[in-house]
Every structure is written in structure tokens, then in C-alpha cells.
Design an enzyme around this catalytic site. Sequence first.
Site, PDB file in Angstrom:
ATOM      1  N   ASP A 153       0.851  -1.182   0.000  1.00 39.45           N
ATOM      2  CA  ASP A 153       0.000   0.000   0.000  1.00 39.45           C
ATOM      3  C   ASP A 153       0.891   1.237   0.000  1.00 39.45           C
ATOM      4  O   ASP A 153       2.055   1.166   0.406  1.00 39.45           O
ATOM      5  CB  ASP A 153      -0.915   0.025   1.227  1.00 39.45           C
ATOM      6  CG  ASP A 153      -2.202   0.802   0.986  1.00 39.45           C
ATOM      7  OD1 ASP A 153      -3.250   0.159   0.804  1.00 39.45           O
ATOM      8  OD2 ASP A 153      -2.152   2.046   0.969  1.00 39.45           O
ATOM      9  N   SER A 204     -14.890  -3.371 -10.937  1.00 38.44           N
ATOM     10  CA  SER A 204     -16.063  -2.836 -10.243  1.00 38.44           C
ATOM     11  C   SER A 204     -17.288  -3.078 -11.094  1.00 38.44           C
ATOM     12  O   SER A 204     -17.194  -3.219 -12.326  1.00 38.44           O
ATOM     13  CB  SER A 204     -15.907  -1.328 -10.002  1.00 38.44           C
ATOM     14  OG  SER A 204     -17.123  -0.746  -9.561  1.00 38.44           O
ATOM     15  N   LYS A 256     -12.232   1.058 -14.779  1.00 37.93           N
ATOM     16  CA  LYS A 256     -12.562  -0.312 -14.393  1.00 37.93           C
ATOM     17  C   LYS A 256     -12.956  -1.162 -15.604  1.00 37.93           C
ATOM     18  O   LYS A 256     -12.679  -2.372 -15.647  1.00 37.93           O
ATOM     19  CB  LYS A 256     -13.681  -0.308 -13.353  1.00 37.93           C
ATOM     20  CG  LYS A 256     -13.268   0.323 -12.017  1.00 37.93           C
ATOM     21  CD  LYS A 256     -12.089  -0.395 -11.386  1.00 37.93           C
ATOM     22  CE  LYS A 256     -11.818   0.081  -9.968  1.00 37.93           C
ATOM     23  NZ  LYS A 256     -10.699  -0.658  -9.330  1.00 37.93           N
ATOM     24  N   ASP A 289       3.695   2.952  -4.244  1.00 38.76           N
ATOM     25  CA  ASP A 289       2.623   3.557  -5.034  1.00 38.76           C
ATOM     26  C   ASP A 289       2.611   2.851  -6.383  1.00 38.76           C
ATOM     27  O   ASP A 289       3.540   3.000  -7.178  1.00 38.76           O
ATOM     28  CB  ASP A 289       2.874   5.058  -5.206  1.00 38.76           C
ATOM     29  CG  ASP A 289       1.720   5.774  -5.881  1.00 38.76           C
ATOM     30  OD1 ASP A 289       0.987   5.130  -6.663  1.00 38.76           O
ATOM     31  OD2 ASP A 289       1.558   6.986  -5.646  1.00 38.76           O
ATOM     32  N   ASN A 327      -5.643  -4.945  -6.274  1.00 38.51           N
ATOM     33  CA  ASN A 327      -6.803  -4.363  -5.608  1.00 38.51           C
ATOM     34  C   ASN A 327      -6.700  -2.853  -5.428  1.00 38.51           C
ATOM     35  O   ASN A 327      -7.720  -2.185  -5.261  1.00 38.51           O
ATOM     36  CB  ASN A 327      -6.974  -5.037  -4.242  1.00 38.51           C
ATOM     37  CG  ASN A 327      -8.000  -4.351  -3.372  1.00 38.51           C
ATOM     38  OD1 ASN A 327      -9.197  -4.406  -3.639  1.00 38.51           O
ATOM     39  ND2 ASN A 327      -7.528  -3.666  -2.326  1.00 38.51           N
ATOM     40  N   TYR A 349     -13.822   6.831 -13.278  1.00 37.96           N
ATOM     41  CA  TYR A 349     -13.775   5.600 -12.493  1.00 37.96           C
ATOM     42  C   TYR A 349     -14.304   4.409 -13.302  1.00 37.96           C
ATOM     43  O   TYR A 349     -13.647   3.365 -13.400  1.00 37.96           O
ATOM     44  CB  TYR A 349     -14.581   5.776 -11.210  1.00 37.96           C
ATOM     45  CG  TYR A 349     -14.564   4.577 -10.302  1.00 37.96           C
ATOM     46  CD1 TYR A 349     -13.456   4.307  -9.499  1.00 37.96           C
ATOM     47  CD2 TYR A 349     -15.654   3.706 -10.231  1.00 37.96           C
ATOM     48  CE1 TYR A 349     -13.430   3.199  -8.655  1.00 37.96           C
ATOM     49  CE2 TYR A 349     -15.636   2.606  -9.387  1.00 37.96           C
ATOM     50  CZ  TYR A 349     -14.523   2.360  -8.612  1.00 37.96           C
ATOM     51  OH  TYR A 349     -14.505   1.271  -7.785  1.00 37.96           O
TER      52      TYR A 349
END
Length: 250
Positions: free
Chosen positions: A34, A134, A151, A56, A83, A147
Site C-alpha cells: 500500500d 467494479s 474499471k 505507489d 486491488n 472511475y
Amino acid sequence: MALKTALITGAARGIGLATSKLLLGKGWQVAMLDRDRDELTKASDGLEGAMPFFCDVSIASDVDKTVPAILEAFGGLDAVVNNAGVAEFGPIDKTDFAMWRRVMETNLDGVFLVSQAVTPALKATRGSIVNIASISGLRASTLRVAYGTSKAAVIQLTKQQAAELGEFGIRANCVCPGPVRTKLAMAVHSQDIIDAYHDAIPLNRYGSEMEIAELIAFLCSDQASYVTGQIIAADGGFESTGVGLPALRS
């Protein structure tokens, strides 16, 4: 028997953390990655078999430094769960290019960079890639031009990976979560939004982080050894129903 090792990005919270804990409970080792150093340090503290890595995924040089460190620490990789993601919402005419790039850099570029960096290690183990997209990549919605597009691109990238890497025994699959009861979602979703989602979802509720993690863990496992190139919505039926269901229920 050698322990299996998974790399999970965006592991400091939410679905990434739930998946880390689930795989650890199944006897895996987990490289938790992360960019939020403080949250990852807290999240990984006390988790036996886990090791935190601060990176990153949108920065190629970060990925190029971190993946070799993970391989040195664990000796190999059996699965990678892409993820890590960011969510910025706004109408099309208010989405400037800076926002567009912020979303694409993490949600799409990060998946590509990490997957490419770990491919040699996955070839050695005939391992698995699980990309987290998503429901917004499967169906359009308001305020999600960046977004949702990012995805949708992850979905296509998954198919490319399955097609090109299958000859090396690498499987690639994509999980598309629907509305999930995370702390962030509950903080920003008004009761009207929650009610609207419940009406539109056949199971009439949000999913949990652990329910998504269970699907991810299955796709990482040998139990899914003949599953590749699949796009699986874990969404309570949200994507399948389209429009009209709430009115028909009454």
C-alpha cells in the site's frame, strides 16, 4: 509442503485487508502492499505470515524496486491481487484531465505495472492474477466517467492477460464488486442512496468485504485451476437485473 505466497495491493484497508487476513488464515504468506505507510503499518501489525511493503503502484520506479524486494523476502509468488484503486466522482463536464489521470494512473496503470513486473515470477509457479474492477466497469452510472472507464479497461486487460499468459500456465480473472459495506461507503452514502441500492439489488443488501475476499481467495487457489479469463460480478445480482426490477417487486 511449501507455503504459497500472494501479493495484495491496496492491502491497508477494505477488500485488500480482508483478503490478506483470509489468505493468511488459509495458510498463505502475504506481501501486503500500500502507499499509505501509517495505515499499512497498523493493518499488518501482528499478522503472522504477512509483511508490509510501501509502494505507489502508479509509479513505475516504485513497482520496479518493490517487486524484487518481495521476491527476495518470500522466494516467489503464487498469486497477485491487483486491488489498489482510487475513486473520484464527478459529472463529465466537471471532470478535468488531472482527475482523469489520477484515476487512470492507479486504477489502470497500476494494474498493468504490477502485473508486468510479477509475470516472470508467476511463470515459475504457474500462478494466478486476480484484478479487482467494479460493477461500474460493467454498467454505466452517473458521475463515474473516469472511475467506470478505468474499471472497464481493467476488465479488458484481464482478458488480454488470460489470452497471452495462459500458455505459461498463468490464470487471470477479474472480480467486479457491487456495493460493499465499507467504512468509506457508509460514511458517504445517505439513507436515500442505501435504500435505492437495496431496491435495485435482488439480494436486497450491500455485500461485505469478506464476501468479496472469499471469491478472490477461490480464484487464487488450486480449486480454480481451470478458471481463467472470467469476469465475475460479486454484486448480489445488481448487474444482472438492469432496470425495472424495483417497480416489479411491488
